[in-house]
Write an enzyme that holds these catalytic residues in place. Sequence first.
Site, PDB file in Angstrom:
ATOM      1  N   GLN A  20      76.079  31.950  39.438  1.00  0.00           N
ATOM      2  CA  GLN A  20      76.766  32.031  38.145  1.00  0.00           C
ATOM      3  C   GLN A  20      76.470  33.373  37.486  1.00  0.00           C
ATOM      4  O   GLN A  20      77.025  33.702  36.452  1.00  0.00           O
ATOM      5  CB  GLN A  20      76.268  30.926  37.211  1.00  0.00           C
ATOM      6  CG  GLN A  20      76.546  29.531  37.731  1.00  0.00           C
ATOM      7  CD  GLN A  20      75.711  28.505  36.987  1.00  0.00           C
ATOM      8  OE1 GLN A  20      76.115  28.014  35.935  1.00  0.00           O
ATOM      9  NE2 GLN A  20      74.548  28.190  37.498  1.00  0.00           N
ATOM     10  N   CYS A  45      98.055  51.784  35.898  1.00  0.00           N
ATOM     11  CA  CYS A  45      99.212  51.402  35.076  1.00  0.00           C
ATOM     12  C   CYS A  45      99.011  51.698  33.586  1.00  0.00           C
ATOM     13  O   CYS A  45      99.919  51.487  32.791  1.00  0.00           O
ATOM     14  CB  CYS A  45      99.533  49.915  35.270  1.00  0.00           C
ATOM     15  SG  CYS A  45      98.399  48.836  34.402  1.00  0.00           S
ATOM     16  N   CYS A  51      93.407  51.453  32.529  1.00  0.00           N
ATOM     17  CA  CYS A  51      93.653  51.415  33.974  1.00  0.00           C
ATOM     18  C   CYS A  51      94.261  52.746  34.434  1.00  0.00           C
ATOM     19  O   CYS A  51      95.217  53.231  33.838  1.00  0.00           O
ATOM     20  CB  CYS A  51      94.603  50.260  34.265  1.00  0.00           C
ATOM     21  SG  CYS A  51      95.086  50.107  35.982  1.00  0.00           S
ATOM     22  N   ASN A  93      63.023  25.213  39.286  1.00  0.00           N
ATOM     23  CA  ASN A  93      63.258  25.546  37.876  1.00  0.00           C
ATOM     24  C   ASN A  93      61.923  25.486  37.136  1.00  0.00           C
ATOM     25  O   ASN A  93      60.976  24.846  37.593  1.00  0.00           O
ATOM     26  CB  ASN A  93      64.259  24.546  37.252  1.00  0.00           C
ATOM     27  CG  ASN A  93      64.939  25.103  36.003  1.00  0.00           C
ATOM     28  OD1 ASN A  93      64.273  25.446  35.025  1.00  0.00           O
ATOM     29  ND2 ASN A  93      66.243  25.199  36.035  1.00  0.00           N
ATOM     30  N   HIS A 118      81.280  33.424  38.155  1.00  0.00           N
ATOM     31  CA  HIS A 118      81.653  33.919  36.823  1.00  0.00           C
ATOM     32  C   HIS A 118      81.990  35.406  36.806  1.00  0.00           C
ATOM     33  O   HIS A 118      82.062  36.001  35.733  1.00  0.00           O
ATOM     34  CB  HIS A 118      80.521  33.621  35.818  1.00  0.00           C
ATOM     35  CG  HIS A 118      80.315  32.154  35.605  1.00  0.00           C
ATOM     36  ND1 HIS A 118      79.168  31.625  35.048  1.00  0.00           N
ATOM     37  CD2 HIS A 118      81.113  31.092  35.882  1.00  0.00           C
ATOM     38  CE1 HIS A 118      79.274  30.296  34.999  1.00  0.00           C
ATOM     39  NE2 HIS A 118      80.440  29.957  35.503  1.00  0.00           N
ATOM     40  N   ALA A 170      60.957  31.011  40.016  1.00  0.00           N
ATOM     41  CA  ALA A 170      61.719  31.257  41.246  1.00  0.00           C
ATOM     42  C   ALA A 170      61.067  32.352  42.097  1.00  0.00           C
ATOM     43  O   ALA A 170      60.992  32.232  43.318  1.00  0.00           O
ATOM     44  CB  ALA A 170      63.148  31.655  40.882  1.00  0.00           C
ATOM     45  N   GLU A 175      61.630  23.959  34.425  1.00  0.00           N
ATOM     46  CA  GLU A 175      61.582  22.660  33.742  1.00  0.00           C
ATOM     47  C   GLU A 175      62.607  21.722  34.366  1.00  0.00           C
ATOM     48  O   GLU A 175      63.445  22.150  35.155  1.00  0.00           O
ATOM     49  CB  GLU A 175      61.866  22.848  32.240  1.00  0.00           C
ATOM     50  CG  GLU A 175      63.223  23.477  32.002  1.00  0.00           C
ATOM     51  CD  GLU A 175      63.446  23.906  30.554  1.00  0.00           C
ATOM     52  OE1 GLU A 175      62.461  24.117  29.824  1.00  0.00           O
ATOM     53  OE2 GLU A 175      64.621  24.012  30.176  1.00  0.00           O
ATOM     54  N   CYS A 221      98.133  45.184  35.190  1.00  0.00           N
ATOM     55  CA  CYS A 221      98.524  44.959  36.598  1.00  0.00           C
ATOM     56  C   CYS A 221      97.596  44.001  37.332  1.00  0.00           C
ATOM     57  O   CYS A 221      97.874  43.597  38.459  1.00  0.00           O
ATOM     58  CB  CYS A 221      98.586  46.293  37.341  1.00  0.00           C
ATOM     59  SG  CYS A 221      96.977  47.118  37.506  1.00  0.00           S
ATOM     60  N   ASP A 237      75.103  39.715  37.145  1.00  0.00           N
ATOM     61  CA  ASP A 237      74.288  40.937  37.096  1.00  0.00           C
ATOM     62  C   ASP A 237      74.288  41.767  38.383  1.00  0.00           C
ATOM     63  O   ASP A 237      73.774  42.884  38.414  1.00  0.00           O
ATOM     64  CB  ASP A 237      72.841  40.589  36.690  1.00  0.00           C
ATOM     65  CG  ASP A 237      72.193  39.544  37.602  1.00  0.00           C
ATOM     66  OD1 ASP A 237      72.563  39.441  38.777  1.00  0.00           O
ATOM     67  OD2 ASP A 237      71.284  38.824  37.112  1.00  0.00           O
TER      68      ASP A 237
HETATM   69  P1  OAD Z   1      70.748  29.144  31.244  1.00  0.00           P
HETATM   70  O1  OAD Z   1      70.189  30.196  30.342  1.00  0.00           O
HETATM   71  O2  OAD Z   1      71.567  28.078  30.657  1.00  0.00           O
HETATM   72  O3  OAD Z   1      69.547  28.437  32.047  1.00  0.00           O
HETATM   73  C1  OAD Z   1      68.553  29.166  32.679  1.00  0.00           C
HETATM   74  C2  OAD Z   1      67.683  28.182  33.469  1.00  0.00           C
HETATM   75  O4  OAD Z   1      66.740  28.926  34.214  1.00  0.00           O
HETATM   76  C3  OAD Z   1      66.900  27.199  32.623  1.00  0.00           C
HETATM   77  O5  OAD Z   1      67.037  25.898  33.178  1.00  0.00           O
HETATM   78  C4  OAD Z   1      65.459  27.704  32.721  1.00  0.00           C
HETATM   79  O6  OAD Z   1      64.507  26.639  32.681  1.00  0.00           O
HETATM   80  C5  OAD Z   1      65.461  28.331  34.092  1.00  0.00           C
HETATM   81  N1  OAD Z   1      64.487  29.414  34.269  1.00  0.00           N
HETATM   82  C6  OAD Z   1      64.119  30.374  33.376  1.00  0.00           C
HETATM   83  N2  OAD Z   1      63.247  31.240  33.925  1.00  0.00           N
HETATM   84  C7  OAD Z   1      63.052  30.828  35.215  1.00  0.00           C
HETATM   85  C8  OAD Z   1      62.274  31.302  36.307  1.00  0.00           C
HETATM   86  N3  OAD Z   1      61.510  32.387  36.190  1.00  0.00           N
HETATM   87  N4  OAD Z   1      62.320  30.622  37.474  1.00  0.00           N
HETATM   88  C9  OAD Z   1      63.102  29.495  37.598  1.00  0.00           C
HETATM   89  N5  OAD Z   1      63.851  29.005  36.608  1.00  0.00           N
HETATM   90  C10 OAD Z   1      63.850  29.650  35.428  1.00  0.00           C
HETATM   91  O7  OAD Z   1      71.540  29.927  32.411  1.00  0.00           O
HETATM   92  P2  OAD Z   1      72.649  29.370  33.415  1.00  0.00           P
HETATM   93  O8  OAD Z   1      72.369  27.991  33.847  1.00  0.00           O
HETATM   94  O9  OAD Z   1      72.796  30.408  34.465  1.00  0.00           O
HETATM   95  O10 OAD Z   1      78.306  31.819  31.764  1.00  0.00           O
HETATM   96  O11 OAD Z   1      73.929  29.393  32.488  1.00  0.00           O
HETATM   97  C11 OAD Z   1      75.167  29.058  33.024  1.00  0.00           C
HETATM   98  C12 OAD Z   1      76.257  29.898  32.392  1.00  0.00           C
HETATM   99  O12 OAD Z   1      76.199  29.769  30.981  1.00  0.00           O
HETATM  100  C13 OAD Z   1      76.133  31.388  32.624  1.00  0.00           C
HETATM  101  O13 OAD Z   1      76.645  31.815  33.867  1.00  0.00           O
HETATM  102  C14 OAD Z   1      76.906  31.968  31.490  1.00  0.00           C
HETATM  103  C15 OAD Z   1      76.437  31.080  30.373  1.00  0.00           C
HETATM  104  O14 OAD Z   1      77.282  30.920  29.313  1.00  0.00           O
HETATM  105  C16 OAD Z   1      79.165  32.791  31.404  1.00  0.00           C
HETATM  106  O15 OAD Z   1      78.828  33.796  30.808  1.00  0.00           O
HETATM  107  C17 OAD Z   1      80.576  32.529  31.798  1.00  0.00           C
END
Ligand code: OAD
Length: 248
Positions: free
Chosen positions: A110, A159, A156, A222, A128, A240, A224, A139, A113
């Site tokens: 997701q 275009c 662009c 995770n 994403h 991680a 948590e 375009c 970066d």
């Molecule tokens: P979140 O910020 O919602 O969640 C991050 C998760 O990573 C949490 O469950 C933390 O506990 C866990 N976490 C933090 N540090 C960690 C570490 N060092 N090791 C392991 N786990 C860790 O991020 P996403 O789930 O990626 O979408 O969010 C989903 C989407 O929501 C993103 O892609 C973004 C956002 O809105 C868009 O921008 C379209």
Amino acid sequence: MCPYFLNHMDNNVIEDVRNRLSVASSVTILTGAGISAESGVPTFRGEDGLWRNYRAEELATPQAFKRDPVLVWEWYNMRRERLSDIEPNQAHYALARLEKRVGDFTLITQNVDGLHEKGGSRNIIELHGNIWRVRCTGCGGIKENHDVPIDIPPYCMDCGGLLRPHIVWFGEMLPDDVLSSAYSALEICKIMIVVGTSGIVQPAASMAYTAKRAGAYVIEVNLEMTPNSGIVDRTIIGKAAEILPLLI
Ligand code: OAD
């Protein structure tokens, strides 16, 4: 099955997952912002999360871009600037190593970066989008762009249309081809690892369930417990960048 919550010092569990991974012919990974946390990239929902400090609807929606493209681009310039000198961490590198030895490997992320690619992963599905790509609102052409900062507002070369970040914003659909490749990988994998995602944003939030229902052994890593913890085979609590090198 009841998930197994692990203190990462439990060597038996690490050993069991390592053994499973060492013979797995097909592995699918799903990552979220947590995997990049130790590289210094803020998550979205944590204490210093991006959505704590900024309102998503003012910045990450098509309506916001229509209303004020300059403001939206300024925000993305700030994020590009922060990301420009950030390096992958041991979790990204471990997944790249795993890909080299598993026949059928797919990394669904997701994250926008670009750190998985920088860390050496190749078969990546970016659900994403990617912050280092721009898309023409005229375009539809998609191009790599690593300018920091990017000239605002960017246009662009083909275009003359206004360029936008190649990112899926709130209220937008994920592209069909991206989704269908992700679901194919989820349905055929024997092992799935879900890393650093809060399991809140769909469709990624239900991908662990899809793989589980199709017969995969699902492991979550995770800091948590999350809504995924109730359906996976094992939840390993820890960072991680510490856990993945132990498993791989
Ligand atoms: P979140 O910020 O919602 O969640 C991050 C998760 O990573 C949490 O469950 C933390 O506990 C866990 N976490 C933090 N540090 C960690 C570490 N060092 N090791 C392991 N786990 C860790 O991020 P996403 O789930 O990626 O979408 O969010 C989903 C989407 O929501 C993103 O892609 C973004 C956002 O809105 C868009 O921008 C379209």
